[in-house]
Design a protein around this motif. Structure first.
Motif, PDB file in Angstrom:
ATOM      1  N   MET A 146       0.796  -1.225   0.000  1.00  0.00           N
ATOM      2  CA  MET A 146       0.000   0.000   0.000  1.00  0.00           C
ATOM      3  C   MET A 146       0.825   1.269   0.000  1.00  0.00           C
ATOM      4  O   MET A 146       0.393   2.290  -0.558  1.00  0.00           O
ATOM      5  CB  MET A 146      -0.891   0.030   1.252  1.00  0.00           C
ATOM      6  CG  MET A 146      -2.308  -0.399   0.996  1.00  0.00           C
ATOM      7  SD  MET A 146      -3.210  -0.222   2.519  1.00  0.00           S
ATOM      8  CE  MET A 146      -4.536  -1.338   2.160  1.00  0.00           C
ATOM      9  N   VAL A 147       1.988   1.241   0.656  1.00  0.00           N
ATOM     10  CA  VAL A 147       2.786   2.461   0.771  1.00  0.00           C
ATOM     11  C   VAL A 147       3.118   3.048  -0.605  1.00  0.00           C
ATOM     12  O   VAL A 147       2.793   4.207  -0.870  1.00  0.00           O
ATOM     13  CB  VAL A 147       4.045   2.223   1.629  1.00  0.00           C
ATOM     14  CG1 VAL A 147       4.958   3.437   1.599  1.00  0.00           C
ATOM     15  CG2 VAL A 147       3.656   1.867   3.060  1.00  0.00           C
ATOM     16  N   PRO A 148       3.745   2.269  -1.518  1.00  0.00           N
ATOM     17  CA  PRO A 148       4.032   2.863  -2.834  1.00  0.00           C
ATOM     18  C   PRO A 148       2.758   3.209  -3.600  1.00  0.00           C
ATOM     19  O   PRO A 148       2.704   4.228  -4.292  1.00  0.00           O
ATOM     20  CB  PRO A 148       4.813   1.761  -3.561  1.00  0.00           C
ATOM     21  CG  PRO A 148       4.592   0.520  -2.802  1.00  0.00           C
ATOM     22  CD  PRO A 148       4.270   0.894  -1.404  1.00  0.00           C
ATOM     23  N   GLU A 149       1.709   2.409  -3.440  1.00  0.00           N
ATOM     24  CA  GLU A 149       0.453   2.688  -4.138  1.00  0.00           C
ATOM     25  C   GLU A 149      -0.105   4.041  -3.724  1.00  0.00           C
ATOM     26  O   GLU A 149      -0.461   4.875  -4.559  1.00  0.00           O
ATOM     27  CB  GLU A 149      -0.579   1.609  -3.777  1.00  0.00           C
ATOM     28  CG  GLU A 149      -0.936   0.672  -4.899  1.00  0.00           C
ATOM     29  CD  GLU A 149      -1.882  -0.417  -4.417  1.00  0.00           C
ATOM     30  OE1 GLU A 149      -2.952  -0.079  -3.882  1.00  0.00           O
ATOM     31  OE2 GLU A 149      -1.501  -1.606  -4.542  1.00  0.00           O
ATOM     32  N   LEU A 150      -0.191   4.237  -2.395  1.00  0.00           N
ATOM     33  CA  LEU A 150      -0.728   5.499  -1.899  1.00  0.00           C
ATOM     34  C   LEU A 150       0.146   6.672  -2.308  1.00  0.00           C
ATOM     35  O   LEU A 150      -0.346   7.741  -2.688  1.00  0.00           O
ATOM     36  CB  LEU A 150      -0.858   5.458  -0.367  1.00  0.00           C
ATOM     37  CG  LEU A 150      -2.067   4.671   0.168  1.00  0.00           C
ATOM     38  CD1 LEU A 150      -1.993   4.550   1.687  1.00  0.00           C
ATOM     39  CD2 LEU A 150      -3.373   5.359  -0.237  1.00  0.00           C
ATOM     40  N   ASN A 151       1.475   6.461  -2.262  1.00  0.00           N
ATOM     41  CA  ASN A 151       2.374   7.553  -2.634  1.00  0.00           C
ATOM     42  C   ASN A 151       2.215   7.935  -4.101  1.00  0.00           C
ATOM     43  O   ASN A 151       2.320   9.104  -4.462  1.00  0.00           O
ATOM     44  CB  ASN A 151       3.820   7.185  -2.314  1.00  0.00           C
ATOM     45  CG  ASN A 151       4.113   7.410  -0.833  1.00  0.00           C
ATOM     46  OD1 ASN A 151       3.513   8.297  -0.213  1.00  0.00           O
ATOM     47  ND2 ASN A 151       4.995   6.603  -0.281  1.00  0.00           N
ATOM     48  N   GLN A 152       1.935   6.934  -4.904  1.00  0.00           N
ATOM     49  CA  GLN A 152       1.717   7.207  -6.325  1.00  0.00           C
ATOM     50  C   GLN A 152       0.461   8.059  -6.522  1.00  0.00           C
ATOM     51  O   GLN A 152       0.456   9.023  -7.275  1.00  0.00           O
ATOM     52  CB  GLN A 152       1.543   5.877  -7.062  1.00  0.00           C
ATOM     53  CG  GLN A 152       2.071   5.936  -8.475  1.00  0.00           C
ATOM     54  CD  GLN A 152       2.010   4.566  -9.145  1.00  0.00           C
ATOM     55  OE1 GLN A 152       1.781   3.541  -8.500  1.00  0.00           O
ATOM     56  NE2 GLN A 152       2.217   4.548 -10.443  1.00  0.00           N
ATOM     57  N   ILE A 153      -0.590   7.700  -5.794  1.00  0.00           N
ATOM     58  CA  ILE A 153      -1.839   8.466  -5.891  1.00  0.00           C
ATOM     59  C   ILE A 153      -1.623   9.899  -5.399  1.00  0.00           C
ATOM     60  O   ILE A 153      -2.035  10.870  -6.041  1.00  0.00           O
ATOM     61  CB  ILE A 153      -2.962   7.788  -5.067  1.00  0.00           C
ATOM     62  CG1 ILE A 153      -3.285   6.410  -5.658  1.00  0.00           C
ATOM     63  CG2 ILE A 153      -4.215   8.658  -5.006  1.00  0.00           C
ATOM     64  CD1 ILE A 153      -4.173   5.537  -4.792  1.00  0.00           C
ATOM     65  N   LEU A 154      -0.944  10.009  -4.254  1.00  0.00           N
ATOM     66  CA  LEU A 154      -0.690  11.340  -3.703  1.00  0.00           C
ATOM     67  C   LEU A 154       0.105  12.197  -4.689  1.00  0.00           C
ATOM     68  O   LEU A 154      -0.194  13.379  -4.899  1.00  0.00           O
ATOM     69  CB  LEU A 154       0.071  11.233  -2.372  1.00  0.00           C
ATOM     70  CG  LEU A 154      -0.771  10.759  -1.179  1.00  0.00           C
ATOM     71  CD1 LEU A 154       0.129  10.441   0.012  1.00  0.00           C
ATOM     72  CD2 LEU A 154      -1.799  11.819  -0.780  1.00  0.00           C
ATOM     73  N   GLY A 155       1.101  11.581  -5.306  1.00  0.00           N
ATOM     74  CA  GLY A 155       1.926  12.303  -6.275  1.00  0.00           C
ATOM     75  C   GLY A 155       1.109  12.761  -7.471  1.00  0.00           C
ATOM     76  O   GLY A 155       1.260  13.887  -7.963  1.00  0.00           O
ATOM     77  N   TRP A 156       0.227  11.894  -7.884  1.00  0.00           N
ATOM     78  CA  TRP A 156      -0.620  12.212  -9.040  1.00  0.00           C
ATOM     79  C   TRP A 156      -1.515  13.402  -8.724  1.00  0.00           C
ATOM     80  O   TRP A 156      -1.617  14.356  -9.493  1.00  0.00           O
ATOM     81  CB  TRP A 156      -1.446  10.972  -9.384  1.00  0.00           C
ATOM     82  CG  TRP A 156      -2.274  11.112 -10.608  1.00  0.00           C
ATOM     83  CD1 TRP A 156      -1.811  11.144 -11.895  1.00  0.00           C
ATOM     84  CD2 TRP A 156      -3.692  11.253 -10.678  1.00  0.00           C
ATOM     85  NE1 TRP A 156      -2.840  11.295 -12.767  1.00  0.00           N
ATOM     86  CE2 TRP A 156      -4.015  11.365 -12.050  1.00  0.00           C
ATOM     87  CE3 TRP A 156      -4.702  11.289  -9.724  1.00  0.00           C
ATOM     88  CZ2 TRP A 156      -5.337  11.512 -12.481  1.00  0.00           C
ATOM     89  CZ3 TRP A 156      -5.999  11.424 -10.156  1.00  0.00           C
ATOM     90  CH2 TRP A 156      -6.316  11.534 -11.530  1.00  0.00           C
ATOM     91  N   VAL A 157      -2.157  13.363  -7.524  1.00  0.00           N
ATOM     92  CA  VAL A 157      -3.041  14.459  -7.127  1.00  0.00           C
ATOM     93  C   VAL A 157      -2.252  15.743  -6.934  1.00  0.00           C
ATOM     94  O   VAL A 157      -2.728  16.838  -7.227  1.00  0.00           O
ATOM     95  CB  VAL A 157      -3.820  14.099  -5.833  1.00  0.00           C
ATOM     96  CG1 VAL A 157      -4.616  15.278  -5.324  1.00  0.00           C
ATOM     97  CG2 VAL A 157      -4.731  12.899  -6.087  1.00  0.00           C
ATOM     98  N   GLU A 158      -1.029  15.591  -6.467  1.00  0.00           N
ATOM     99  CA  GLU A 158      -0.215  16.768  -6.174  1.00  0.00           C
ATOM    100  C   GLU A 158       0.060  17.619  -7.409  1.00  0.00           C
ATOM    101  O   GLU A 158       0.365  18.804  -7.297  1.00  0.00           O
ATOM    102  CB  GLU A 158       1.106  16.352  -5.514  1.00  0.00           C
ATOM    103  CG  GLU A 158       1.233  16.935  -4.130  1.00  0.00           C
ATOM    104  CD  GLU A 158       2.341  16.280  -3.316  1.00  0.00           C
ATOM    105  OE1 GLU A 158       3.337  15.828  -3.914  1.00  0.00           O
ATOM    106  OE2 GLU A 158       2.182  16.220  -2.093  1.00  0.00           O
TER     107      GLU A 158
END
Lengths: 497, 100
Positions: B27-39
């Motif tokens: 989940m950690v890389p998955e969530l970070n990817q989503i956060l980066g995308w939204v950012e």
């Protein structure tokens, strides 16, 4: 009021208090659903699919709840935010089916306001202004019962979704007495406005009590928050205990931790609620189910126009317009029901005696505060269930006013009125209590008294002025208390010479 | 913005979602990817633009203070409310004992 200080082993400490008061909004239906709000219903009988958080149900705010919160804001002289918004406060607990409480963190409905507290009943001019940071509207949670089953807690969601106003004060209070006065004043205002019934026993009003201590003049210390304190007395006890606990802790080398605590009414102490430590991470975010709340000017105008005369304004009017003592004005305005009763009495009394309000106000106020309250108290009743109506009181006052009966006879008549429910004039007539103002009869009585007490007459004439009261008493006794005291005084003075 | 394993574990615990260690790792890389995308949205200059609260111009509607006006949003339906509860007794929901 002298300054409140905790005397520690190392010197004096000042107490700083802020209160978050949760007041249940008076409305028929809940904040976001059509379920009823009445207290004491069968468990879960007043729960809609919205209140039970069934998936897909959408909240629609109750206009009346918004209106009452706005009127409350206006009554504390607060800024009303024409644009506000609801947020979700997320936490898990068995009494919160949604898993979040709909509240208002970022854009509350009501902004900065204030109220004035009286620090001394006998001196209403001795006041202090307490700042109010905000009022926001939010949902109440359900109720848990732990003692009905060995392994389960029971949940009743009737209260779930009922509208609350959270009224957040500034940390402006410095003693238990000030905090007590603040809660009482807030309760009075809410009841005048009609936005909350102020019934603390039923939980309609409860306070989260924030307390910290500091050396006088220094920056604020770390505060603790004691949750859900449900009476004025307990609010004061919480502060006293918590302040002393913090002083002891600091003076013995410890540190106050910011935490949530619980008040235990049985011991008068507070204890830590460790389970809530995690709960402070509420992950607030705007509720996507609700658009921003935008208020029109016409709505605000109606809110303002519907406000009654508020307690401070009323108190000043009673003092300055009606000439009442500050003390009486304070007593008569403290409860909205008392003020209503008094005003009705005033209208009826003025009418019965054909005078202006201001001319009979003192008579009416004195009678209400010193005669009726006492008499009601004796029979275990209050104004709300008083057998004597304002009109009946006015009838009695008119009999005193026109000299038909004396003040002391009026006391007896009032007792009979409470007992029988009959009117004052009928009782006076039936019991033959009419005051004797006929000088002939009184003179005859005085002559008899003087003849029977010739020695005392001598003493009086020889300079023993104190005996005057004795002659008054004897004459009244001879007249069975029905002589007009003024006439007795005048006649006695002449006759005794 | 990014999250580490401890943060994800904490969020899961606050949300009462049971997540295994293995799942956390994923989940950690998955969530970070989503956060980066939204950012990426942060790259847009929104100076002077009011936050949008709805896609179409709309304001919040209010309901009248009437009890049980509509059966779907009114009370007095205890059986329906309790129907899906794992435990219900005497008209209450029953939950594992929670005591302070």
């Amino acid at each position: 009021m002298s300054e409140y200080r905790i005397q520690g082993a190392t010197g004096e400490w000042e107490v700083v208090i802020g209160l978050e008061v949760h007041a249940q909004v008076t409305s028929k239906a809940k904040l976001f659903s059509g379920a009823a709000t009445a207290f004491g219903a069968e468990p879960n009988s007043q729960v809609s699919l919205i209140d039970a958080a069934m998936p897909g149900m959408l909240p629609v705010p109750n206009r009346e709840c918004i209106r009452q919160a706005v009127r409350t804001g206006m009554a504390i002289d607060a800024e009303i935010n024409k644009w506000s918004r609801f947020d979700r406060k997320n936490y898990f607990y068995a009494d919160l089916p949604q898993g979040y409480q709909i509240s208002q963190l970022y854009h509350p409905l009501v902004g900065e306001g204030r109220l004035e507290i009286q620090l001394d009943d006998k001196d209403p001019e001795n006041t202090k202004t307490i700042g109010i940071e905000r009022i926001h509207v939010e949902q109440d949670a359900g109720k848990l019962m732990h003692d009905q089953h060995p392994t389960m807690s029971y949940v009743d969601l009737n209260r779930s979704g009922v509208a609350l106003m959270e009224i957040v004060s500034r940390p402006d209070m410095r003693s238990p007495a000030e905090a007590g006065a603040y809660v009482r004043k807030l309760r009075t205002i809410l009841r005048y406005v009609g936005s909350c019934d102020g019934n603390m026993e039923e939980g309609s009003m409860r306070a989260d009590v924030n307390v910290s201590v500091r050396r006088p003049g220094e920056p604020f210390g770390t505060r603790t928050e004691t949750k859900n304190v449900n009476s004025v007395r307990f609010v004061m006890a919480t502060i006293e205990h918590e302040a002393n606990r913090q002083v002891d802790l600091i003076e013995s080398g410890g540190k106050v931790v910011q935490e949530t605590r619980l008040f235990d009414p049985d011991t008068g102490t507070t204890r830590s609620m460790r389970s809530k430590e995690d709960a402070h991470d509420y992950r607030y975010f705007p509720d996507p189910d609700l658009l921003p709340l935008v208020l029109e000017d016409a709505f605000l105008d109606e809110c303002r126009a519907s406000l009654p005369e508020l307690p401070d304004a009323k108190r000043h009017r009673y003092e300055n317009g009606l000439g009442l003592s500050a003390y009486n004005a304070g007593i008569l305005t403290a409860e909205v029901e008392t003020a209503r009763w008094f005003e009705e009495l005033l209208v009826q009394t003025a009418k019965a005696q054909g005078k202006d309000d201001a001319d009979v106000a003192k008579q009416a106020a004195n009678w209400l505060t010193s005669e009726l309250f006492g008499a009601l108290n004796k029979v275990g009743k209050g104004l709300d269930d008083s057998p004597v109506s304002p009109a009946a009181g006015a009838e009695l006052l008119a009999l005193i006013g026109d000299g038909t009966i004396s003040g002391s006879i009026a006391k007896q008549v009032l007792e009979k009125m409470l007992e029988t429910g009959d009117g004052a004039a009928a009782i006076v007539e039936r019991e033959g209590l009419k005051q004797e103002s006929d000088t002939g009869a009184i003179e005859a009585a005085i002559d008899a008294v003087m003849a029977a007490n010739a020695d005392k007459v001598e003493e009086y004439r020889g300079g023993k002025d104190k005996l005057f009261g004795f002659f008054v008493g004897q004459t009244m006794k001879a007249m069975q208390g029905k002589a007009n005291p003024q006439v007795v005084n005048e006649l006695l003075k002449t006759k005794l010479g | 913005m990014s999250v580490d394993k401890a943060t994800v574990a904490r969020i899961a615990s606050l949300a009462r979602i049971k997540v295994s260690d293995e799942e956390l790792e994923a989940m950690v890389p998955e969530l970070n990817q989503i956060l980066g995308w939204v950012e990426q949205l942060g790259e847009v200059d929104v100076t002077g633009i009011e936050p949008m609260t709805a896609v179409i111009p709309n304001t919040l509607r209010l309901r009248d203070d009437v009890v049980d006006a509509d059966p779907l949003t009114g009370g007095g339906r205890r059986d329906a409310v309790l129907a899906n509860a794992p435990a219900a007794e005497h008209g209450f929901f029953g939950v594992p004992k929670v005591i302070e």
